[in-house]
Design a protein around this motif. Structure first.
Motif, PDB file in Angstrom:
ATOM      1  N   ARG A   1      -0.991  -5.460   6.046  1.00 35.71           N
ATOM      2  CA  ARG A   1      -1.316  -6.259   4.979  1.00 35.71           C
ATOM      3  C   ARG A   1      -0.235  -7.302   4.860  1.00 35.71           C
ATOM      4  O   ARG A   1       0.720  -7.158   4.940  1.00 35.71           O
ATOM      5  CB  ARG A   1      -1.337  -5.479   3.664  1.00 35.71           C
ATOM      6  CG  ARG A   1      -1.646  -6.111   2.457  1.00 35.71           C
ATOM      7  CD  ARG A   1      -1.515  -5.356   1.297  1.00 35.71           C
ATOM      8  NE  ARG A   1      -2.499  -4.174   1.054  1.00 35.71           N
ATOM      9  CZ  ARG A   1      -2.464  -3.483   0.071  1.00 35.71           C
ATOM     10  NH1 ARG A   1      -1.955  -3.778  -1.010  1.00 35.71           N
ATOM     11  NH2 ARG A   1      -3.359  -2.268   0.132  1.00 35.71           N
TER      12      ARG A   1
ATOM     13  N   GLU B   1       0.657  -1.210   0.068  1.00 36.80           N
ATOM     14  CA  GLU B   1      -0.124  -0.074  -0.135  1.00 36.80           C
ATOM     15  C   GLU B   1       0.904   1.256  -0.278  1.00 36.80           C
ATOM     16  O   GLU B   1       0.421   2.351  -0.679  1.00 36.80           O
ATOM     17  CB  GLU B   1      -0.821   0.019   1.171  1.00 36.80           C
ATOM     18  CG  GLU B   1      -1.948   1.226   1.415  1.00 36.80           C
ATOM     19  CD  GLU B   1      -3.033   1.131   2.483  1.00 36.80           C
ATOM     20  OE1 GLU B   1      -3.184   2.069   2.587  1.00 36.80           O
ATOM     21  OE2 GLU B   1      -2.941  -0.013   3.012  1.00 36.80           O
TER      22      GLU B   1
ATOM     23  N   SER C   1      -1.694  -6.326  14.391  1.00 38.45           N
ATOM     24  CA  SER C   1      -2.046  -6.428  13.017  1.00 38.45           C
ATOM     25  C   SER C   1      -2.853  -5.376  12.594  1.00 38.45           C
ATOM     26  O   SER C   1      -2.891  -4.507  11.590  1.00 38.45           O
ATOM     27  CB  SER C   1      -2.064  -7.703  12.447  1.00 38.45           C
ATOM     28  OG  SER C   1      -0.897  -8.718  12.700  1.00 38.45           O
ATOM     29  N   MET C   2      -4.091  -5.520  13.244  1.00 39.77           N
ATOM     30  CA  MET C   2      -5.320  -4.745  12.975  1.00 39.77           C
ATOM     31  C   MET C   2      -4.991  -3.185  13.326  1.00 39.77           C
ATOM     32  O   MET C   2      -5.666  -2.523  12.323  1.00 39.77           O
ATOM     33  CB  MET C   2      -6.375  -5.426  13.900  1.00 39.77           C
ATOM     34  CG  MET C   2      -7.937  -4.735  13.336  1.00 39.77           C
ATOM     35  SD  MET C   2      -9.301  -5.534  14.025  1.00 39.77           S
ATOM     36  CE  MET C   2      -9.403  -7.079  13.463  1.00 39.77           C
ATOM     37  N   ARG C   3      -4.239  -3.042  14.410  1.00 39.87           N
ATOM     38  CA  ARG C   3      -4.165  -1.556  14.639  1.00 39.87           C
ATOM     39  C   ARG C   3      -3.279  -1.050  13.832  1.00 39.87           C
ATOM     40  O   ARG C   3      -3.251   0.187  13.533  1.00 39.87           O
ATOM     41  CB  ARG C   3      -3.504  -1.738  16.153  1.00 39.87           C
ATOM     42  CG  ARG C   3      -4.649  -1.803  17.354  1.00 39.87           C
ATOM     43  CD  ARG C   3      -4.038  -1.457  18.720  1.00 39.87           C
ATOM     44  NE  ARG C   3      -2.729  -2.365  18.841  1.00 39.87           N
ATOM     45  CZ  ARG C   3      -3.151  -3.426  19.664  1.00 39.87           C
ATOM     46  NH1 ARG C   3      -4.229  -3.927  19.938  1.00 39.87           N
ATOM     47  NH2 ARG C   3      -1.730  -4.361  19.795  1.00 39.87           N
TER      48      ARG C   3
ATOM     49  N   ASN D   1      -3.192  -1.571  10.728  1.00 39.84           N
ATOM     50  CA  ASN D   1      -3.723  -2.018   9.322  1.00 39.84           C
ATOM     51  C   ASN D   1      -2.703  -2.648   8.462  1.00 39.84           C
ATOM     52  O   ASN D   1      -2.501  -2.208   7.278  1.00 39.84           O
ATOM     53  CB  ASN D   1      -4.126  -0.470   8.529  1.00 39.84           C
ATOM     54  CG  ASN D   1      -5.483  -0.137   8.786  1.00 39.84           C
ATOM     55  OD1 ASN D   1      -6.372  -0.541   8.355  1.00 39.84           O
ATOM     56  ND2 ASN D   1      -5.612   0.672   9.937  1.00 39.84           N
TER      57      ASN D   1
ATOM     58  N   GLU E   1       2.406   2.037  10.282  1.00 43.86           N
ATOM     59  CA  GLU E   1       0.869   1.679   9.806  1.00 43.86           C
ATOM     60  C   GLU E   1       0.776   1.552   8.340  1.00 43.86           C
ATOM     61  O   GLU E   1       1.515   2.064   7.606  1.00 43.86           O
ATOM     62  CB  GLU E   1       0.178   2.834  10.410  1.00 43.86           C
ATOM     63  CG  GLU E   1       0.039   2.783  11.704  1.00 43.86           C
ATOM     64  CD  GLU E   1      -0.846   4.048  12.339  1.00 43.86           C
ATOM     65  OE1 GLU E   1      -1.102   5.045  11.313  1.00 43.86           O
ATOM     66  OE2 GLU E   1      -1.042   4.106  13.523  1.00 43.86           O
ATOM     67  N   ARG E   2       0.002   0.780   7.860  1.00 35.75           N
ATOM     68  CA  ARG E   2      -0.234   0.314   6.598  1.00 35.75           C
ATOM     69  C   ARG E   2       0.731  -0.131   5.782  1.00 35.75           C
ATOM     70  O   ARG E   2       0.731  -0.404   4.726  1.00 35.75           O
ATOM     71  CB  ARG E   2      -0.922   1.384   5.978  1.00 35.75           C
ATOM     72  CG  ARG E   2      -2.074   2.081   6.456  1.00 35.75           C
ATOM     73  CD  ARG E   2      -2.657   3.351   5.773  1.00 35.75           C
ATOM     74  NE  ARG E   2      -1.798   4.355   5.882  1.00 35.75           N
ATOM     75  CZ  ARG E   2      -1.463   4.920   4.774  1.00 35.75           C
ATOM     76  NH1 ARG E   2      -1.585   4.626   3.526  1.00 35.75           N
ATOM     77  NH2 ARG E   2      -0.584   6.141   4.974  1.00 35.75           N
TER      78      ARG E   2
END
Length: 363
Positions: free
Chosen positions: A295, A165, A289-291, A293, A267-268
């Motif tokens: 991939r 991303e 991993s969710m916090r 974001n 992040e990301r």
């Protein structure tokens, strides 16, 4: 079809002076197994059909996928039919089938996954028939050793570097400027190509390795920083280099390195995994991993699609013209040579984790 199996000493039907022999040498196997299933045979030189070219192989490259396919252990399944091993190679186009555009007799080329879904299309033979879409120009400044070292490693590295991303989906000088890329296993063939391509594109490159010898190889490939992933403070060392976190990870051991990756990415970020060396089942900290974001992207070039292959071919061509992908010990990828008759030994060397690239001299 004419076959004569067994070891072949001097034989008088080979091409010379530009003429094509009626018979050629091929390494083949019929059923999965260890390297003893490989045999040297004589076969008739095949003719290309529509959309195909015939390439006179000069050098064949050996990758882990080759011995894994031969044993049946690969994620890339090969049917139990007569098969010529080795997906990668380099040589000269000597015949062109109908409907082929952009390739001509005499062109120097490198091949990628030549044998994928084409059992007799491997490169461990004097001539191979390849789909034109898997044949790429080899510029004059690149020798056949380099051409045979591309294929699976370079295309895998390109794919792994272009699926995030926070990074663009094409590589070019400056396309990764300002980005920090972490390459796990920087002394391996894919890691080597990933370091070179990321550096060529302008990234700051951190490579993780298992010791000083491999650190030297990763540095020779162009890594700005090398870190021993076995160090208890490996994550802290990465954070010193990239305080805000790493933008992108090229991963060879998805399971074993998962905790380190989550600890160092921003992040990301994307973790692009092309292998799971060590075999540890990947476990993910879902909350972390969710916090972030975060991939997770799996990479297998056999099924990545024609558009991604075209992009890889074009970007690797540009890097080759810039002399950005050298091989050899001084460039961080030692070369180990074998004659065609010793293809089994080359497979064994790769299976036993030889450091560097195994090449088979064919021409």
């Amino acid at each position: 079809m004419t076959y004569r199996s067994g070891r072949i000493g001097g034989w008088g039907n080979r091409a010379c002076g530009g003429a094509v022999a009626s018979l050629m040498r091929s390494i083949t196997y019929m059923t999965p197994g260890d390297s003893s299933v490989l045999s040297l045979v004589e076969r008739e030189v095949p003719e290309p059909a529509a959309g195909e070219v015939r390439v006179r192989i000069h050098v064949s490259g050996v990758n882990p996928t080759d011995w894994k396919s031969r044993t049946g252990a690969s994620t890339v399944k090969i049917e139990p039919v007569e098969t010529v091993p080795n997906q990668d190679g380099a040589g000269v186009v000597d015949a062109v089938g109908p409907d082929v555009v952009g390739l001509s007799v005499g062109d120097r080329v490198w091949l990628g996954i030549s044998g994928w879904q084409r059992p007799l299309g491997g490169t461990a033979q004097d001539y191979t028939i390849a789909l034109a879409e898997r044949v790429f120009p080899l510029p004059d400044n690149a020798d056949f050793d380099l051409g045979a070292s591309l294929g699976v490693p370079a295309v895998t590295a390109h794919r792994a570097l272009t699926v995030g991303e926070l990074i663009p989906n094409r590589l070019a000088p400056g396309s990764l400027s300002g980005a920090t890329v972490l390459v796990a296993g920087g002394a391996g063939a894919v890691g080597h190509a990933a370091i070179q391509l990321a550096r060529w594109a302008g990234a700051t490159v951190i490579a993780t390795v298992s010791g000083d010898e491999k650190a030297s190889l990763a540095a020779a490939a162009g890594a700005h920083h090398t870190i021993n992933y076995r160090d208890s403070d490996a994550a802290a060392q990465v954070r010193v280099i990239a305080p805000e976190g790493v933008d992108h990870v090229v991963e060879v051991a998805a399971g074993a390195n998962s905790p380190l990756n989550v600890a160092v990415v921003k992040e990301r970020a994307t973790i692009a995994s092309y292998a799971n060396d060590g075999g540890a089942s990947p476990t993910f900290d879902v909350g972390a991993s969710m916090r972030l974001n975060l991939r997770y992207q799996w990479v297998l070039i056999y099924t990545m699609g024609a558009e991604a292959w075209r992009a890889a071919g074009d970007d690797i061509a540009a890097a080759l013209k810039d002399d950005a992908l050298p091989v050899g010990a001084t460039a961080g990828l030692p070369l180990h040579r074998f004659p065609l008759e010793q293809t089994a030994a080359a497979h064994d060397a790769v299976e036993n984790n030889i450091v560097g690239k195994a090449l088979i001299d064919v021409a």
